[in-house]
Design a protein around this motif. Sequence first.
Motif, mmCIF file in Angstrom:
data_model
loop_
_atom_site.group_PDB
_atom_site.id
_atom_site.type_symbol
_atom_site.label_atom_id
_atom_site.label_comp_id
_atom_site.label_asym_id
_atom_site.label_seq_id
_atom_site.Cartn_x
_atom_site.Cartn_y
_atom_site.Cartn_z
ATOM 1 N N ASP A 275 0.832 -1.209 0.000
ATOM 2 C CA ASP A 275 0.000 0.000 0.000
ATOM 3 C C ASP A 275 0.865 1.257 0.000
ATOM 4 O O ASP A 275 0.553 2.251 -0.681
ATOM 5 N N ALA A 276 1.951 1.234 0.770
ATOM 6 C CA ALA A 276 2.823 2.402 0.866
ATOM 7 C C ALA A 276 3.434 2.760 -0.481
ATOM 8 O O ALA A 276 3.689 3.940 -0.764
ATOM 9 N N TYR A 277 3.659 1.759 -1.327
ATOM 10 C CA TYR A 277 4.250 2.004 -2.649
ATOM 11 C C TYR A 277 3.197 2.000 -3.752
ATOM 12 O O TYR A 277 3.549 2.083 -4.936
ATOM 13 N N GLY A 278 1.929 1.911 -3.383
ATOM 14 C CA GLY A 278 0.859 1.950 -4.371
ATOM 15 C C GLY A 278 0.901 0.791 -5.341
ATOM 16 O O GLY A 278 0.585 0.959 -6.525
ATOM 17 N N LEU A 279 1.265 -0.385 -4.843
ATOM 18 C CA LEU A 279 1.425 -1.549 -5.713
ATOM 19 C C LEU A 279 0.237 -2.495 -5.606
ATOM 20 O O LEU A 279 -0.264 -2.758 -4.504
ATOM 21 N N ASN A 280 -0.193 -3.003 -6.745
ATOM 22 C CA ASN A 280 -1.226 -4.025 -6.791
ATOM 23 C C ASN A 280 -0.577 -5.376 -6.507
ATOM 24 O O ASN A 280 0.359 -5.768 -7.201
ATOM 25 N N PRO A 281 -1.059 -6.113 -5.502
ATOM 26 C CA PRO A 281 -0.445 -7.411 -5.172
ATOM 27 C C PRO A 281 -0.355 -8.366 -6.357
ATOM 28 O O PRO A 281 0.552 -9.197 -6.431
ATOM 29 N N GLU A 282 -1.289 -8.220 -7.311
ATOM 30 C CA GLU A 282 -1.272 -9.095 -8.491
ATOM 31 C C GLU A 282 -0.065 -8.858 -9.377
ATOM 32 O O GLU A 282 0.307 -9.720 -10.186
ATOM 33 N N ASN A 283 0.553 -7.674 -9.224
ATOM 34 C CA ASN A 283 1.701 -7.336 -10.069
ATOM 35 C C ASN A 283 3.047 -7.535 -9.347
ATOM 36 O O ASN A 283 4.088 -7.137 -9.858
ATOM 37 N N VAL A 284 2.982 -8.144 -8.163
ATOM 38 C CA VAL A 284 4.195 -8.333 -7.366
ATOM 39 C C VAL A 284 4.474 -9.816 -7.173
ATOM 40 O O VAL A 284 3.602 -10.566 -6.719
ATOM 41 N N LYS A 285 5.677 -10.217 -7.536
ATOM 42 C CA LYS A 285 6.081 -11.610 -7.313
ATOM 43 C C LYS A 285 6.570 -11.731 -5.875
ATOM 44 O O LYS A 285 7.459 -10.988 -5.447
ATOM 45 N N ILE A 286 5.982 -12.649 -5.113
ATOM 46 C CA ILE A 286 6.360 -12.842 -3.711
ATOM 47 C C ILE A 286 7.159 -14.137 -3.565
ATOM 48 O O ILE A 286 6.729 -15.197 -4.019
ATOM 49 N N LYS A 287 8.332 -14.002 -2.948
ATOM 50 C CA LYS A 287 9.205 -15.172 -2.727
ATOM 51 C C LYS A 287 9.442 -15.332 -1.224
ATOM 52 O O LYS A 287 9.845 -14.400 -0.558
ATOM 53 N N MET A 288 9.213 -16.543 -0.741
ATOM 54 C CA MET A 288 9.491 -16.866 0.649
ATOM 55 C C MET A 288 10.809 -17.633 0.714
ATOM 56 O O MET A 288 10.967 -18.664 0.070
ATOM 57 N N ASN A 289 11.765 -17.119 1.481
ATOM 58 C CA ASN A 289 13.072 -17.771 1.596
ATOM 59 C C ASN A 289 13.205 -18.490 2.933
ATOM 60 O O ASN A 289 12.646 -18.081 3.918
#
Length: 222
Positions: free
Chosen positions: A208-222
């Motif tokens: 939200d702080a960066y105005g990003l749509n979660p659908e456009n963000v690749k999430i990686k769990m390490n």
Amino acid sequence: MHKLTAADFADTGQWKLTVNITKTGLEAVLENTVHEDVEPQPLCRVEWGQTEDHELLEKIENTVYDNPRLLDDFSTKIVLFDPKTLFIPTEIAEESTGSEEEYHGRIYSCERNDVMSAHDRDVTATWSFAPGVRSFLYRTFPGARITCNLLERVRESRKPGEGICLNISRRDKEADLILTDGDLLLSAATHECRNSEDLSRLIKNLLDAYGLNPENVKIKMN
């Protein structure tokens, strides 16, 4: 698989030592640089629990002196896990001697001679961990590469052409969230994180702080 002998263990030249130091303990692991099939060898692991910053130096000193093999002539990397890590553009950090200490001190309360720093291309990380720790480490481990966990995670996360990506590393009660756009660092911070609900909230707040749509963000769990 190579079968290790006493001679292998005695040959410090074929081992790389990594020492991870958190606010609650120290762990050291040896990696063999000659035989790729050899599994990492635990050297020591000490837990001292939640400790006040002014007590951490004594905890670290006692652990090192109680495990003298840590002082052998290994190629050594020491990684400090400090939530109070600040990222500064390298161009600004190198403006003048002492700039790293000055900028870090503006955000976090600490003595200038406790501040450590390292950089990855265009970003410089500063951290202070605890009073006296910097002097002890540089005096006791001459030649060791001293870095911080968050900077190491940033180095691993910045990949040209990958697009917007959120890399998450979880530990007991903490999580590192590193947001990148290819090799551009957008955000890197360590947060208190006790459960999946905390993590979901942290992810939402960051995007939200960066105005990003979660659908456009690749999430990686390490």
